[in-house]
Write a protein that holds these residues in place. Structure first.
Motif, PDB file in Angstrom:
ATOM      1  N   LYS A   1       0.855  -1.198   0.000  1.00 24.38           N
ATOM      2  CA  LYS A   1       0.000   0.000   0.000  1.00 24.38           C
ATOM      3  C   LYS A   1       0.889   1.246   0.000  1.00 24.38           C
ATOM      4  CE  LYS A   1      -0.390  -0.058   5.017  1.00 24.38           C
ATOM      5  NZ  LYS A   1      -1.150   0.432   6.136  1.00 24.38           N
TER       6      LYS A   1
ATOM      7  N   TYR B   1       5.110   1.826   0.130  1.00 20.61           N
ATOM      8  CA  TYR B   1       5.821   2.664   1.109  1.00 20.61           C
ATOM      9  C   TYR B   1       6.765   3.637   0.389  1.00 20.61           C
ATOM     10  CZ  TYR B   1       4.311  -0.593   4.880  1.00 20.61           C
ATOM     11  OH  TYR B   1       3.583  -1.353   5.764  1.00 20.61           O
TER      12      TYR B   1
ATOM     13  N   SER C   1       5.424  -6.626  10.493  1.00 20.34           N
ATOM     14  CA  SER C   1       6.885  -6.802  10.520  1.00 20.34           C
ATOM     15  C   SER C   1       7.400  -7.116  11.920  1.00 20.34           C
ATOM     16  CB  SER C   1       7.575  -5.535  10.007  1.00 20.34           C
ATOM     17  OG  SER C   1       7.331  -5.381   8.641  1.00 20.34           O
TER      18      SER C   1
HETATM   19  C1  LIG Z   1      -3.494  -4.010   8.320  1.00 17.82           C
HETATM   20  C2  LIG Z   1      -2.016  -3.916   8.132  1.00 17.82           C
HETATM   21  N1  LIG Z   1      -1.291  -5.040   8.054  1.00 17.82           N
HETATM   22  C3  LIG Z   1       0.047  -5.030   7.894  1.00 17.82           C
HETATM   23  C4  LIG Z   1       0.732  -3.835   7.816  1.00 17.82           C
HETATM   24  C5  LIG Z   1       2.243  -3.867   7.679  1.00 17.82           C
HETATM   25  O1  LIG Z   1       2.842  -3.270   8.787  1.00 17.82           O
HETATM   26  P1  LIG Z   1       4.449  -3.188   8.886  1.00 17.82           P
HETATM   27  O2  LIG Z   1       4.872  -2.200   7.864  1.00 17.82           O
HETATM   28  O3  LIG Z   1       4.693  -2.718  10.269  1.00 17.82           O
HETATM   29  O4  LIG Z   1       4.948  -4.549   8.626  1.00 17.82           O
HETATM   30  C6  LIG Z   1       0.027  -2.632   7.912  1.00 17.82           C
HETATM   31  C7  LIG Z   1       0.756  -1.373   7.862  1.00 17.82           C
HETATM   32  O5  LIG Z   1       0.375  -0.348   8.320  1.00 17.82           O
HETATM   33  C8  LIG Z   1      -1.389  -2.674   8.070  1.00 17.82           C
HETATM   34  O6  LIG Z   1      -2.114  -1.554   8.162  1.00 17.82           O
END
Ligand SMILES: Cc1ncc(COP(=O)(O)O)c(C=O)c1O
Length: 398
Positions: free
Chosen positions: A46, A50, A214
């Motif tokens: 999304k 990033y 993560s």
């Molecule tokens: C619903 C959801 N899942 C997974 C993620 C991935 O998070 P990260 O970048 O901390 O791995 C996000 C990121 O904001 C999220 O909103």
């Protein structure tokens, strides 16, 4: 949306650019794969992956064999599908009921948690010949989106009245996994397990149960279940220094250039608001990147750039297009020198995480915040394989 630029016209672009290493991206994906063993991996792409560019990133992960991709918006899913990405895509954000037709047309999987969404998706599914999959989003403690954990039984009752839908997955999002000591993570895990038991007791058999972002990939093996959902790790950073380290490679390097150099005398000031006044003869380098490019204004008089392998301070206010650096201690600095905002130069490294600390924000915001005036230059095997710019094709033939 950014378009392709021919490699031949790379030199004509502004000198500020973000180099995206697809080798680093693939290496990070492999490291995550090894970490979680046989579980499936859903890469979060999304917010334009990033800031790295959703289409080239998704294409690279698809060719590396990633199982799933996740986006927040329907528009993001459409962008990927229209660029030929055919990996399964979960749209995790809050879809409007009117968007369900587009979900079906695009062949993506929605996250559902409102009855009006469920009804609209069931109506679309009833027009076709096969059951359509969706993932139930549950709020186990984040308090943003998702059916609250105590209300899941009611919602599953409504799901039972949708014969054309298949509960393919159940997922939730962890609020505090970047703090390995935080008790909420365990509570969220327990609530999630209870929800899965309820779903099974009502005759559902969701194949994909996922919770691990993560931070949880690093520290919480019990949360890995059948699938993990990392974002930040793919781009080469761990959420916090409190999380276990992993051999990751930062994917993005942001480079700009010294476009002007001047000598200032004691008493001279620099930038809007004259917030920095020199108290000795000083050399100030002006760099062609400002807050619209992602050098946050909060880095004024606080942040750093790398110049000839030295970390030099930002002085004065960061403005929209320009930033000023004190290079008095780097007498060899010249107009035309490449300077690094994020990444390595001559063996010195400044990470997006370090920049985030100086800016008073998080690594995610620094990466997403690299502006779309900054062309993305994709490197693979030491070669430039793709260049994307918002302005591609906009120079009129005179
Ligand atoms: C619903 C959801 N899942 C997974 C993620 C991935 O998070 P990260 O970048 O901390 O791995 C996000 C990121 O904001 C999220 O909103």
């Amino acid at each position: 949306m950014a378009s392709r630029v021919s490699l031949g016209s790379l030199a004509e672009l502004r000198p500020t650019r973000a180099e995206i290493s697809l080798d680093a991206l693939q290496a990070n994906y492999s490291v995550i794969r090894n970490q979680v063993g046989p579980r499936a991996v859903m890469g979060v792409v999304k917010a334009n992956a990033y800031g790295h560019g959703a289409v080239p990133v998704a294409r690279c992960l698809q060719s590396a064999g990633i199982d799933h991709l996740a986006v927040a918006l329907m528009e993001e899913a459409v962008e990927l599908r229209s660029s030929g990405i055919n990996t399964p895509i979960l749209v995790m954000g809050a879809l409007e009921p009117v968007q369900m037709e587009a979900v079906v047309r695009c062949g993506v999987t929605p996250a559902l948690f409102r009855e009006d969404q469920l009804e609209a998706f069931e109506r679309c599914a009833a027009l076709g010949s096969r059951r359509l999959p969706f993932h139930l989003k549950v709020d186990t403690g984040m308090g943003r989106l998702g059916v609250r954990w105590e209300r899941v039984t009611d919602f599953l009752g409504a799901v039972g009245r949708c014969p054309h839908l298949e509960l393919q997955g159940v997922f939730s999002h962890l609020a505090c996994a970047d703090d390995p000591e935080h008790p909420l993570t365990l509570t969220q895990l327990e609530r999630f397990q209870q929800i899965l038991e309820i779903a099974r007791s009502l005759g559902h058999a969701p194949r994909m149960c996922h919770l691990a972002n993560s931070a949880a990939v690093l520290d919480r093996p019990p949360s890995w279940l059948s699938l993990v959902r990392p974002g930040l790790l793919l781009y080469g950073y761990r959420p916090s220094e409190r999380n276990q380290p992993l051999a990751l490679h930062p994917v993005m390097r942001v480079v700009s250039r010294v476009v002007y150099l001047k000598e200032l005398r004691p008493g001279d000031s620099v930038g809007y608001g004259a917030t920095f006044t020199v108290d000795r003869p000083a050399r100030i380098a002006t760099v062609s990147a400002g807050y619209d490019d992602g050098v946050l204004r909060s880095l004024s008089n606080r942040g750093h750039f790398l110049v000839r392998g030295h970390r030099v301070p930002i002085v004065g206010r960061v403005s929209m297009d320009l930033t000023t650096l004190d290079v008095t201690e780097v007498p060899e600095a010249r107009v035309g020198d490449d300077v690094v905002f994020i990444g390595a130069q001559e063996g010195v490294f400044q990470g997006a995480d370090q920049v985030a600390v100086e800016a008073g924000t998080v690594t995610w915001e620094i990466l997403c915040g690299i502006g779309w005036r900054v062309p993305r230059v994709y490197l693979h095997g030491g070669r430039v394989v793709d260049v994307r710019s918002r302005f591609a094709g906009e120079t009129p033939a005179l």
